[in-house]
Motif scaffolding. Structure first.
Motif, PDB file in Angstrom:
ATOM      1  N   THR A 399       0.815  -1.212   0.000  1.00  0.00           N
ATOM      2  CA  THR A 399       0.000   0.000   0.000  1.00  0.00           C
ATOM      3  C   THR A 399       0.846   1.259   0.000  1.00  0.00           C
ATOM      4  OG1 THR A 399      -0.144   0.016   2.424  1.00  0.00           O
ATOM      5  CG2 THR A 399      -1.845  -1.185   1.211  1.00  0.00           C
ATOM      6  N   ASN A 400       2.098   1.166   0.464  1.00  0.00           N
ATOM      7  CA  ASN A 400       2.905   2.383   0.497  1.00  0.00           C
ATOM      8  C   ASN A 400       4.237   2.212  -0.223  1.00  0.00           C
ATOM      9  OD1 ASN A 400       4.500   0.868   2.174  1.00  0.00           O
ATOM     10  ND2 ASN A 400       4.298   2.180   3.979  1.00  0.00           N
ATOM     11  N   ALA A 401       4.338   1.150  -1.057  1.00  0.00           N
ATOM     12  CA  ALA A 401       5.612   0.893  -1.716  1.00  0.00           C
ATOM     13  C   ALA A 401       6.040   2.042  -2.611  1.00  0.00           C
ATOM     14  CB  ALA A 401       5.524  -0.402  -2.533  1.00  0.00           C
ATOM     15  N   ALA A 402       5.089   2.687  -3.278  1.00  0.00           N
ATOM     16  CA  ALA A 402       5.428   3.779  -4.188  1.00  0.00           C
ATOM     17  C   ALA A 402       5.809   5.041  -3.435  1.00  0.00           C
ATOM     18  CB  ALA A 402       4.251   4.070  -5.117  1.00  0.00           C
ATOM     19  N   GLN A 403       5.481   5.132  -2.153  1.00  0.00           N
ATOM     20  CA  GLN A 403       5.769   6.334  -1.381  1.00  0.00           C
ATOM     21  C   GLN A 403       7.001   6.184  -0.502  1.00  0.00           C
ATOM     22  OE1 GLN A 403       2.439   5.065  -1.432  1.00  0.00           O
ATOM     23  NE2 GLN A 403       2.071   6.459  -3.114  1.00  0.00           N
ATOM     24  N   PHE A 404       7.412   4.959  -0.200  1.00  0.00           N
ATOM     25  CA  PHE A 404       8.501   4.745   0.742  1.00  0.00           C
ATOM     26  C   PHE A 404       9.844   4.691   0.021  1.00  0.00           C
ATOM     27  CE2 PHE A 404      11.237   2.724   3.793  1.00  0.00           C
ATOM     28  CZ  PHE A 404      10.764   3.174   5.014  1.00  0.00           C
ATOM     29  N   GLY A 405      10.870   5.237   0.642  1.00  0.00           N
ATOM     30  CA  GLY A 405      12.219   5.153   0.115  1.00  0.00           C
ATOM     31  C   GLY A 405      12.821   6.514  -0.148  1.00  0.00           C
ATOM     32  N   LYS A 406      14.059   6.498  -0.649  1.00  0.00           N
ATOM     33  CA  LYS A 406      14.784   7.742  -0.886  1.00  0.00           C
ATOM     34  C   LYS A 406      15.864   7.503  -1.927  1.00  0.00           C
ATOM     35  CE  LYS A 406      17.481   9.041   2.536  1.00  0.00           C
ATOM     36  NZ  LYS A 406      18.849   9.072   1.963  1.00  0.00           N
ATOM     37  N   MET A 585      32.487  -5.039 -15.129  1.00  0.00           N
ATOM     38  CA  MET A 585      31.248  -4.654 -15.805  1.00  0.00           C
ATOM     39  C   MET A 585      30.044  -4.878 -14.905  1.00  0.00           C
ATOM     40  SD  MET A 585      29.763  -3.294 -18.302  1.00  0.00           S
ATOM     41  CE  MET A 585      31.099  -3.182 -19.500  1.00  0.00           C
ATOM     42  N   ALA A 586      30.016  -5.988 -14.194  1.00  0.00           N
ATOM     43  CA  ALA A 586      28.903  -6.253 -13.283  1.00  0.00           C
ATOM     44  C   ALA A 586      28.813  -5.174 -12.213  1.00  0.00           C
ATOM     45  CB  ALA A 586      29.068  -7.629 -12.638  1.00  0.00           C
ATOM     46  N   LEU A 587      29.939  -4.819 -11.622  1.00  0.00           N
ATOM     47  CA  LEU A 587      29.951  -3.778 -10.600  1.00  0.00           C
ATOM     48  C   LEU A 587      29.497  -2.441 -11.166  1.00  0.00           C
ATOM     49  CD1 LEU A 587      33.332  -4.681  -8.878  1.00  0.00           C
ATOM     50  CD2 LEU A 587      31.080  -4.817  -7.816  1.00  0.00           C
ATOM     51  N   TYR A 588      30.034  -2.102 -12.315  1.00  0.00           N
ATOM     52  CA  TYR A 588      29.706  -0.815 -12.924  1.00  0.00           C
ATOM     53  C   TYR A 588      28.219  -0.707 -13.224  1.00  0.00           C
ATOM     54  CZ  TYR A 588      29.616   2.961 -16.376  1.00  0.00           C
ATOM     55  OH  TYR A 588      29.322   4.108 -17.065  1.00  0.00           O
ATOM     56  N   LEU A 589      27.641  -1.733 -13.852  1.00  0.00           N
ATOM     57  CA  LEU A 589      26.240  -1.661 -14.245  1.00  0.00           C
ATOM     58  C   LEU A 589      25.309  -1.659 -13.035  1.00  0.00           C
ATOM     59  CD1 LEU A 589      26.180  -3.989 -17.389  1.00  0.00           C
ATOM     60  CD2 LEU A 589      26.286  -1.492 -17.292  1.00  0.00           C
ATOM     61  N   ILE A 590      25.669  -2.365 -11.993  1.00  0.00           N
ATOM     62  CA  ILE A 590      24.828  -2.342 -10.786  1.00  0.00           C
ATOM     63  C   ILE A 590      24.869  -0.966 -10.136  1.00  0.00           C
ATOM     64  CG2 ILE A 590      24.682  -3.188  -8.404  1.00  0.00           C
ATOM     65  CD1 ILE A 590      25.319  -5.972  -9.479  1.00  0.00           C
ATOM     66  N   PHE A 591      26.053  -0.406 -10.011  1.00  0.00           N
ATOM     67  CA  PHE A 591      26.183   0.883  -9.324  1.00  0.00           C
ATOM     68  C   PHE A 591      25.499   2.023 -10.067  1.00  0.00           C
ATOM     69  CE2 PHE A 591      29.800  -0.822  -6.726  1.00  0.00           C
ATOM     70  CZ  PHE A 591      29.265  -0.478  -5.496  1.00  0.00           C
ATOM     71  N   ILE A 592      25.354   1.905 -11.388  1.00  0.00           N
ATOM     72  CA  ILE A 592      24.714   2.998 -12.119  1.00  0.00           C
ATOM     73  C   ILE A 592      23.244   2.714 -12.418  1.00  0.00           C
ATOM     74  CG2 ILE A 592      26.927   3.589 -13.179  1.00  0.00           C
ATOM     75  CD1 ILE A 592      25.824   2.521 -15.837  1.00  0.00           C
ATOM     76  N   SER A 593      22.724   1.578 -11.973  1.00  0.00           N
ATOM     77  CA  SER A 593      21.348   1.222 -12.305  1.00  0.00           C
ATOM     78  C   SER A 593      20.358   2.014 -11.466  1.00  0.00           C
ATOM     79  CB  SER A 593      21.126  -0.273 -12.090  1.00  0.00           C
ATOM     80  OG  SER A 593      21.178  -0.590 -10.707  1.00  0.00           O
ATOM     81  N   PRO A 594      19.204   2.345 -12.012  1.00  0.00           N
ATOM     82  CA  PRO A 594      18.154   3.027 -11.239  1.00  0.00           C
ATOM     83  C   PRO A 594      17.679   2.215 -10.042  1.00  0.00           C
ATOM     84  CG  PRO A 594      17.710   3.180 -13.583  1.00  0.00           C
ATOM     85  CD  PRO A 594      18.842   2.218 -13.430  1.00  0.00           C
ATOM     86  N   ASP A 595      17.649   0.870 -10.183  1.00  0.00           N
ATOM     87  CA  ASP A 595      17.211   0.037  -9.065  1.00  0.00           C
ATOM     88  C   ASP A 595      18.105   0.239  -7.853  1.00  0.00           C
ATOM     89  OD1 ASP A 595      15.582  -0.843 -11.047  1.00  0.00           O
ATOM     90  OD2 ASP A 595      16.288  -2.917 -11.053  1.00  0.00           O
ATOM     91  N   TYR A 596      19.395   0.406  -8.102  1.00  0.00           N
ATOM     92  CA  TYR A 596      20.325   0.652  -6.999  1.00  0.00           C
ATOM     93  C   TYR A 596      20.199   2.081  -6.480  1.00  0.00           C
ATOM     94  CZ  TYR A 596      24.650   1.620  -4.515  1.00  0.00           C
ATOM     95  OH  TYR A 596      25.566   2.022  -3.569  1.00  0.00           O
ATOM     96  N   ALA A 597      19.921   3.025  -7.366  1.00  0.00           N
ATOM     97  CA  ALA A 597      19.925   4.441  -6.973  1.00  0.00           C
ATOM     98  C   ALA A 597      18.893   4.742  -5.895  1.00  0.00           C
ATOM     99  CB  ALA A 597      19.669   5.327  -8.198  1.00  0.00           C
ATOM    100  N   ILE A 598      17.777   4.034  -5.916  1.00  0.00           N
ATOM    101  CA  ILE A 598      16.718   4.264  -4.939  1.00  0.00           C
ATOM    102  C   ILE A 598      16.803   3.216  -3.831  1.00  0.00           C
ATOM    103  CG2 ILE A 598      14.229   4.239  -4.531  1.00  0.00           C
ATOM    104  CD1 ILE A 598      15.102   6.732  -5.898  1.00  0.00           C
ATOM    105  N   LEU A 599      16.926   3.671  -2.606  1.00  0.00           N
ATOM    106  CA  LEU A 599      16.881   2.798  -1.436  1.00  0.00           C
ATOM    107  C   LEU A 599      15.437   2.743  -0.961  1.00  0.00           C
ATOM    108  CD1 LEU A 599      18.187   1.147   0.833  1.00  0.00           C
ATOM    109  CD2 LEU A 599      18.624   3.307   2.029  1.00  0.00           C
ATOM    110  N   LYS A 600      14.797   1.595  -1.118  1.00  0.00           N
ATOM    111  CA  LYS A 600      13.376   1.463  -0.814  1.00  0.00           C
ATOM    112  C   LYS A 600      13.169   0.730   0.502  1.00  0.00           C
ATOM    113  CE  LYS A 600      12.665  -0.416  -4.812  1.00  0.00           C
ATOM    114  NZ  LYS A 600      12.004  -1.116  -5.936  1.00  0.00           N
TER     115      LYS A 600
END
Length: 600
Positions: A399-406, A585-600
């Motif tokens: 219910t609040n997944a879209a609102q929680f995180g930073k 390459m694995a490290l680089y792509l993870i660190f720049i991914s949007p999924d990583y950028a947001i801490l949910k």
């Protein structure tokens, strides 16, 4: 596919928004993917269980949540710390962290100068460059992960800027101020506010150092700078608040200001008479004594002759009687602001924003503010427990997944990278022994952030900042997005590339900074500060790209990578020939991914 990931990351400020609003996948227990991060079930002898380093994981879900917990409570953690925290539990981990001693950045600054320059430094020989080195080495080597995160959070509320001419030349000012914040990180708010008020670094930054009472003959008035900011930024904020952090409304439905210009003038009279803490002169004439006082971090002292002793009307009808000493006025004013009804929700909401989510619910703010007691010993420990253990922080539901995180701050991203795969730049000391030497220079220029480098007293970003688009349209805030401009977004990508792919950890392009480096440490190429990360923990995974990505998802991204993101990264990594290429390459792509950028 690789270009797709890079493009998405470059536009992370926009793609992350759509990602958050278009799905309800959430953290911790919200992920139902299995983790297999070391050996297969056949090789481990454990059937049907995900494994890490050959040992069976009884509860992979617990590991993911422990990783997420540590991402909220620290600058990041390696697998060993995640595993330990999952085993011992969060309460026990917090108890352990609260018991750890403070580590002094100022002492580390002196140690670095002595080791590199091979002479016993006086405080005049320490620059902001040493502050950067000491901050990094302390935060990578010290086990007090929670204090580090809390000190950084407090430095973004009680802001000073080390970029001024005086502070830039003498880095000790920054070290002493940061140490003061660290000492107060697990203490009580009222003591913190008093220490901030009396610290000479703050006194010079907000100009109440040598602030004198009004002089009608000279047509001078007390400086109002600190009087304004101690209310607006350090205690009560601009608008009257309910205990849950929402703004109160007048009978006419308008927001209610907490203070006005007349109040600022009254408070300005309180902060008169403060000067050097070591001598009796006012104003201080001896430049050497002035500098010695500042570098010692000695609290400013009161010279009552220069203090306004008239009565002062504070907020809510509180009156300071005439004839009091200057320190009586200051202590009573600090207590007055600390106990103001606004202070608990105002400070607690900002701390929640720094640790867990940009948009805490009123119930979350209320729960944390209810344990805030500005005079209780070690009260910040209770506040941190309330923030990190609150059900909304630990169990994000659909219910609040879209609102929680930073959005993860740049420093969090870089330190997470460095903490998991530390760089040890080896140099010889006088005993021909090697010691680690850390450097992540020029981050304030490449990624837009470094401790005590905010462009103004308003920090790197405002707590109520709303980027245009879905966040603003939904009446939400995203403070960290204020620092994510086109320059910094690319700077983060380049910084990750320099470290992960190029093994270059001294990538400063600022000529003045490099000149300062040459002046301090001798002419020549500063590439002796480069080095390689320790990737030994990943050696068993390099021939298994899916396993490698799963492992990195756990320790770096806290199990938050979406399946399509993991597929893109795994496919890109699988096409590379050498283990080193696949790893980087694995490290680089993870660190720049949007999924990583947001801490949910």
């Amino acid at each position: 596919m690789q270009n797709k990931i890079c493009f998405i990351a470059a536009l992370v400020g926009f793609s992350v928004l759509s990602a958050q609003y278009n799905h309800l996948d959430f953290v911790g227990a919200g992920h139902d993917r299995n983790i297999s991060v070391s050996t297969s079930s056949e090789s481990s002898g454990i059937s049907g269980e995900a494994t890490v380093d050959g040992f069976g994981i009884q509860n992979a879900e617990q590991l993911r949540d422990a990783s997420r917990f540590l991402a909220q409570a620290s600058f990041g953690a390696d697998y060993a710390t995640i595993d330990m925290t999952a085993a011992m539990g969060y309460e026990a981990w917090l108890d352990e962290q609260f018991a750890l001693p403070e580590v002094s950045i100022s002492e580390e600054m002196r140690r670095i100068v002595y080791r590199v320059q091979e002479f016993e430094p006086d405080d005049f020989g320490i620059s902001t460059f040493e502050f950067e080195l000491a901050w990094v080495s302390t935060h990578l080597a010290s086990p007090d992960l929670l204090r580090q995160r809390m000190s950084f959070a407090l430095s973004q509320i009680m802001v000073t800027n080390r970029a001024g001419d005086l502070f830039e030349d003498v880095g000790t000012f920054a070290g002493q101020y940061y140490d003061m914040l660290s000492r107060n990180s697990f203490g009580q708010y009222q003591s913190l506010l008093l220490d901030v008020t009396l610290h000479p670094t703050m006194g010079i930054f907000l100009s109440h150092f040598n602030n004198r009472k009004a002089n009608p003959e000279l047509n001078t008035q007390p400086d109002e700078n600190y009087a304004r900011e101690i209310m607006q930024l350090f205690s009560i904020g601009l608008w009257e608040l309910n205990p849950n952090g929402t703004r109160r409304l007048s009978d006419q439905g308008q927001f209610i200001p907490t203070y006005n210009n007349a109040d600022i003038k009254e408070f300005a009279q309180v902060f008169t008479g403060l000067t050097n803490g070591l001598v009796n002169g006012f104003p201080l004439e001896d430049g050497a004594e002035f500098m010695a006082h500042l570098m010692a971090g000695t609290p400013m002292r009161m010279i009552d002759e220069y203090h306004d002793t008239s009565s002062k009307v504070l907020l809510n009808g509180t009156v300071l009687p005439a004839g009091q000493s200057g320190m009586q006025d200051i202590r009573q004013t600090v207590a007055h602001l600390s106990g103001h009804q606004n202070t608990a929700p105002f400070i607690c909401k900002q701390l929640i924003q720094r640790f867990t989510t940009s948009n805490p619910t009123p119930s979350y703010v209320s729960a944390v503010a209810s344990v805030f007691d500005p005079t209780q010993e070690n009260n910040f420990q209770q506040v941190l427990r309330a923030i990190l253990l609150h059900p909304q922080a630990r169990n994000c539901n659909p219910t609040n997944a879209a609102q929680f995180g930073k959005l993860r701050e740049p420093m969090h991203r870089v330190m997470n990278m460095m903490r998991n795969f530390q760089v040890k730049n080896l140099e010889e000391n006088g005993d021909d022994e090697e010691e680690p030497f850390y450097e992540i220079g020029c981050l304030s220029e490449t990624v837009g952030q470094f401790p005590l480098s905010a462009p103004s007293v308003f920090n790197f970003y405002r707590p109520d900042y709303q980027p245009q688009g879905p966040i603003a349209m939904n009446n939400m805030v995203a403070p960290e997005f204020q620092i994510l401009n086109s320059t910094n977004a690319i700077g983060i990508l380049n910084d990750v590339n320099n470290r992960m792919v190029m093994s270059n950890h001294f990538s400063c392009q600022n000529e003045e900074f490099v000149d300062d480096f040459d002046y301090a440490y001798g002419e020549g190429d500063p590439n002796w500060l480069t080095g390689d990360q320790d990737f030994s923990s990943l050696q068993n995974f390099l021939d298994q790209p899916p396993v490698l990505v799963d492992y990195l998802d756990l320790v770096l991204a806290n199990g938050m990578l979406e399946d399509d993101t993991k597929s893109i990264i795994t496919n890109a990594v699988s096409q590379l020939e050498t283990p080193q290429e696949r790893l980087r390459m694995a490290l680089y792509l993870i660190f720049i991914s949007p999924d990583y950028a947001i801490l949910k």
